[in-house]
Design a protein around this motif. Sequence first.
Motif, PDB file in Angstrom:
ATOM      1  N   PRO A  88      96.058  27.881  23.656  1.00 24.59           N
ATOM      2  CA  PRO A  88      97.280  27.480  24.356  1.00 24.59           C
ATOM      3  C   PRO A  88      96.980  26.438  25.430  1.00 24.59           C
ATOM      4  N   PRO A  89      98.003  25.693  25.872  1.00 26.24           N
ATOM      5  CA  PRO A  89      97.772  24.594  26.822  1.00 26.24           C
ATOM      6  C   PRO A  89      97.038  24.990  28.090  1.00 26.24           C
ATOM      7  N   TYR A  90      97.404  26.133  28.695  1.00 25.36           N
ATOM      8  CA  TYR A  90      96.748  26.500  29.956  1.00 25.36           C
ATOM      9  C   TYR A  90      95.255  26.748  29.742  1.00 25.36           C
ATOM     10  N   ALA A  91      94.898  27.308  28.555  1.00 26.55           N
ATOM     11  CA  ALA A  91      93.485  27.553  28.265  1.00 26.55           C
ATOM     12  C   ALA A  91      92.748  26.250  27.983  1.00 26.55           C
ATOM     13  N   GLN A  92      93.426  25.274  27.398  1.00 29.05           N
ATOM     14  CA  GLN A  92      92.808  23.969  27.174  1.00 29.05           C
ATOM     15  C   GLN A  92      92.375  23.357  28.500  1.00 29.05           C
ATOM     16  N   LYS A  93      93.250  23.421  29.481  1.00 28.62           N
ATOM     17  CA  LYS A  93      92.915  22.869  30.795  1.00 28.62           C
ATOM     18  C   LYS A  93      91.759  23.636  31.435  1.00 28.62           C
ATOM     19  N   ARG A  94      91.760  24.947  31.256  1.00 24.28           N
ATOM     20  CA  ARG A  94      90.679  25.764  31.823  1.00 24.28           C
ATOM     21  C   ARG A  94      89.335  25.374  31.205  1.00 24.28           C
ATOM     22  N   ILE A  95      89.332  25.154  29.897  1.00 20.89           N
ATOM     23  CA  ILE A  95      88.097  24.765  29.210  1.00 20.89           C
ATOM     24  C   ILE A  95      87.551  23.472  29.805  1.00 20.89           C
ATOM     25  N   VAL A  96      88.415  22.472  29.959  1.00 21.30           N
ATOM     26  CA  VAL A  96      87.969  21.176  30.478  1.00 21.30           C
ATOM     27  C   VAL A  96      87.378  21.334  31.869  1.00 21.30           C
ATOM     28  N   HIS A  97      88.067  22.075  32.744  1.00 14.38           N
ATOM     29  CA  HIS A  97      87.581  22.238  34.121  1.00 14.38           C
ATOM     30  C   HIS A  97      86.249  22.986  34.163  1.00 14.38           C
ATOM     31  N   GLU A  98      86.145  24.058  33.386  1.00 13.18           N
ATOM     32  CA  GLU A  98      84.924  24.862  33.424  1.00 13.18           C
ATOM     33  C   GLU A  98      83.730  24.087  32.874  1.00 13.18           C
ATOM     34  N   VAL A  99      83.941  23.386  31.769  1.00 15.10           N
ATOM     35  CA  VAL A  99      82.835  22.648  31.162  1.00 15.10           C
ATOM     36  C   VAL A  99      82.383  21.513  32.082  1.00 15.10           C
ATOM     37  N   ARG A 100      83.311  20.857  32.731  1.00 13.41           N
ATOM     38  CA  ARG A 100      82.937  19.772  33.645  1.00 13.41           C
ATOM     39  C   ARG A 100      82.110  20.301  34.811  1.00 13.41           C
ATOM     40  N   LYS A 101      82.376  21.531  35.253  1.00 13.46           N
ATOM     41  CA  LYS A 101      81.583  22.110  36.337  1.00 13.46           C
ATOM     42  C   LYS A 101      80.196  22.520  35.860  1.00 13.46           C
ATOM     43  N   LEU A 102      80.090  22.928  34.588  1.00 16.40           N
ATOM     44  CA  LEU A 102      78.818  23.430  34.070  1.00 16.40           C
ATOM     45  C   LEU A 102      77.836  22.322  33.732  1.00 16.40           C
ATOM     46  N   ALA A 103      78.329  21.197  33.235  1.00 16.52           N
ATOM     47  CA  ALA A 103      77.457  20.178  32.660  1.00 16.52           C
ATOM     48  C   ALA A 103      77.361  18.953  33.550  1.00 16.52           C
ATOM     49  N   SER A 104      76.227  18.268  33.455  1.00 18.70           N
ATOM     50  CA  SER A 104      76.068  17.009  34.185  1.00 18.70           C
ATOM     51  C   SER A 104      76.841  15.887  33.508  1.00 18.70           C
ATOM     52  N   GLN A 105      77.103  16.025  32.195  1.00 24.19           N
ATOM     53  CA  GLN A 105      77.936  15.072  31.468  1.00 24.19           C
ATOM     54  C   GLN A 105      78.688  15.823  30.382  1.00 24.19           C
ATOM     55  N   THR A 106      79.977  15.503  30.229  1.00 23.23           N
ATOM     56  CA  THR A 106      80.779  16.095  29.161  1.00 23.23           C
ATOM     57  C   THR A 106      81.414  14.980  28.348  1.00 23.23           C
ATOM     58  N   ILE A 107      81.424  15.184  27.030  1.00 20.22           N
ATOM     59  CA  ILE A 107      82.032  14.221  26.117  1.00 20.22           C
ATOM     60  C   ILE A 107      82.939  15.016  25.185  1.00 20.22           C
ATOM     61  N   PHE A 108      84.238  14.789  25.283  1.00 19.68           N
ATOM     62  CA  PHE A 108      85.211  15.490  24.468  1.00 19.68           C
ATOM     63  C   PHE A 108      85.825  14.536  23.446  1.00 19.68           C
ATOM     64  N   THR A 109      86.329  15.109  22.349  1.00 24.54           N
ATOM     65  CA  THR A 109      87.302  14.421  21.506  1.00 24.54           C
ATOM     66  C   THR A 109      88.549  15.297  21.490  1.00 24.54           C
ATOM     67  N   SER A 110      89.721  14.678  21.439  1.00 27.28           N
ATOM     68  CA  SER A 110      90.935  15.493  21.515  1.00 27.28           C
ATOM     69  C   SER A 110      92.139  14.688  21.037  1.00 27.28           C
ATOM     70  N   HIS A 111      93.173  15.444  20.569  1.00 28.89           N
ATOM     71  CA  HIS A 111      94.484  14.876  20.274  1.00 28.89           C
ATOM     72  C   HIS A 111      95.561  15.561  21.111  1.00 28.89           C
ATOM     73  N   SER A 112      95.146  16.315  22.115  1.00 27.26           N
ATOM     74  CA  SER A 112      96.087  17.093  22.910  1.00 27.26           C
ATOM     75  C   SER A 112      96.419  16.370  24.215  1.00 27.26           C
ATOM     76  N   PRO A 113      97.714  16.215  24.526  1.00 30.42           N
ATOM     77  CA  PRO A 113      98.074  15.598  25.819  1.00 30.42           C
ATOM     78  C   PRO A 113      97.615  16.436  26.999  1.00 30.42           C
ATOM     79  N   TYR A 114      97.511  17.752  26.817  1.00 29.74           N
ATOM     80  CA  TYR A 114      97.095  18.617  27.924  1.00 29.74           C
ATOM     81  C   TYR A 114      95.616  18.422  28.259  1.00 29.74           C
TER      82      TYR A 114
END
Length: 643
Positions: A363-389
């Motif tokens: 769900p959208p709220y979990a998508q945002k949580r994933i992005v925030h958590e991964v950015r805090k964990l990693a020195s670099q994050t590279i995503f691919t996505s088709h979701s506006p959220y």
Amino acid sequence: MRVSQLTIKRFRGIREATLLLPNHCVLIGDNNIGKTTILEALDLVLGPDRLSRQPPIDEHDFFRGHYRHTPPAEPAAPQGEGAAAPVPETPLAADAPAVTGVPATEGEETTEVATAQEDPIKIEIEATICDLNDDQKGRFGDYIEFWDSNLCKLYTEANPEGVDPGHISEALRVTFHGRYDEGEDDFEGATYFTRSLTEDDRPAVFSKRHKQICGFLYLRTVRTGSRALSLERGSLLDIILRLKEVRPKMWEATLNELAALQVAADAALGISPVLHSINAALKKYVPKEWGIEPHLKVSNLTREHLRKVITAFIATGEGSHAAPFYRQGTGTLNMLVLAMLSLIAADKQNVIFAMEEPETAIPPYAQKRIVHEVRKLASQTIFTSHSPYVLEEFAIDETVILTRDADGHLTKKDLLLPENVKLKRYRQQFRTRFCEGLLARRVLVAEGTTETAAFPAACRHLEELHPTRYTSLEALGICVVDADSESNIAGIAKLYRGLGKQTFAICDRQEEANQALIEAQVDLLLMHDQHGFEDLILAGTTEAALKRFARLIEWPTHLATQYPLRLDQPLEAMRAYFIATKGNGGIADFLAQCTEAETPAWIKEAAVRLKDFCQPPAAAEAPEAPEAPEAPEAPPEIEPDVG
């Protein structure tokens, strides 16, 4: 640690690409543009387990399947006097693509034959890694270079003091080479320290241990999740156990427990008597040294077998019943994988995290949580996505928009907002106005909400009525963006055209100055000669269609009072209805129930023009025939005017 620059040559759909990557970014673009290929390239050059697969690459990993040179053809023997001399062989250019012996198709470049001394065709992937920690600097000291973050290139000047400024830091280049081995008739690949390829007599391998020090984690939703909590080599649980060094105790204890466990030993179950009978029959023919006493165990009692059969169970629902982890819902499985990756990242402290489409079954709220958590964990994050959220969580300079031409050259486009699109407006209207256009290959900028809803509906309905003549905008790969005003059309079209997309516009009649601005930013302008879209519909349809629609709809109260006899004055009544439902798709609903003859001629012509632009009709190749006497010209067919 992060990858600052990535260069790819001859890998899958990418013939050549050089990309500068920020600390955190999201890769966006149309399907099959090369997003996954970039992550796979990073996995080849940095992934510690990717090269364990044999072979690490195959035929389809080479650009257009060209992995070997075409052998030189034997010159044809001259036939008779005056025969042309054979053309001398010409070696391939260094950057020319190779072929596998398949004839070139239309639109593909042909390749000259290669000489025996020609170098093998190689997949080349080079990653420049900067922001190294102290441990990495010590381990890779012999191959350290320096990266200038201001100029976004390597520092190569012969001045040691020039590396002192803060914007110049230590960096490491590593390169993957993959090729076809003619002698072994198989594919091979390895990663090397880039400097050793040119400076050393023998290239130095960037080994699996070296890659583990770097820490590249690649999350592929289906493939990673399907074995996340298994003990197969390279699974997430296997990596966590290796980091925590609990493997020896676990294996020995488990094997000892299983060795002491007998299956179906109770004679009442009927299995052990059968085994005893087999044992008695066996003693008649062979000595006991050959083998006696067959009995059942639950495992082969080897580590490799346990890797394949042991899996984790998870309790589901309110009770205590547990099911294998891979039988959980897709969303639960994805969050489980994320939780395990966070443990790995926490242990390593310095990782590059690549993740494909975190929105899958989330769900959208979990998508945002994933992005925030991964950015805090990693020195670099590279995503691919088709979701506006997901996309709206990244700044403009973190949005990497990819385009690729017909020759396989992939490039990164910068997102530059035009003057009439302020940053605040872009953020506020990102989901509703800008996101879909960023993800599409073709964009139709519509003047207002009426055109945004009505024209796609008309094209979709016309395709249902006459599929060989018309095509829906969705089938053409066109998304529609509402400009919200005729004054915004040129600016929004400029935004998308600057990203390498095909742009179109649909609008009412414009003044010459604004028309010129729009035409300068679009590939095709669809402009009718009416002052409003309502006028275009009423002038181009039939009275019968208006009356039929008036009977079908539920009239608003104020219009029912104003036009009690609406069927007696359909033009006036329907004009009022279309204006009252401007934002609710009133005209779109009307066009969706019209026949082809009742659809305004301009809309049909615009649909055909758009289709022909996106899908040019193939030129018919008729066989040559002997000339015949000219026949008298037939009178042209006249289409009835239904307006």
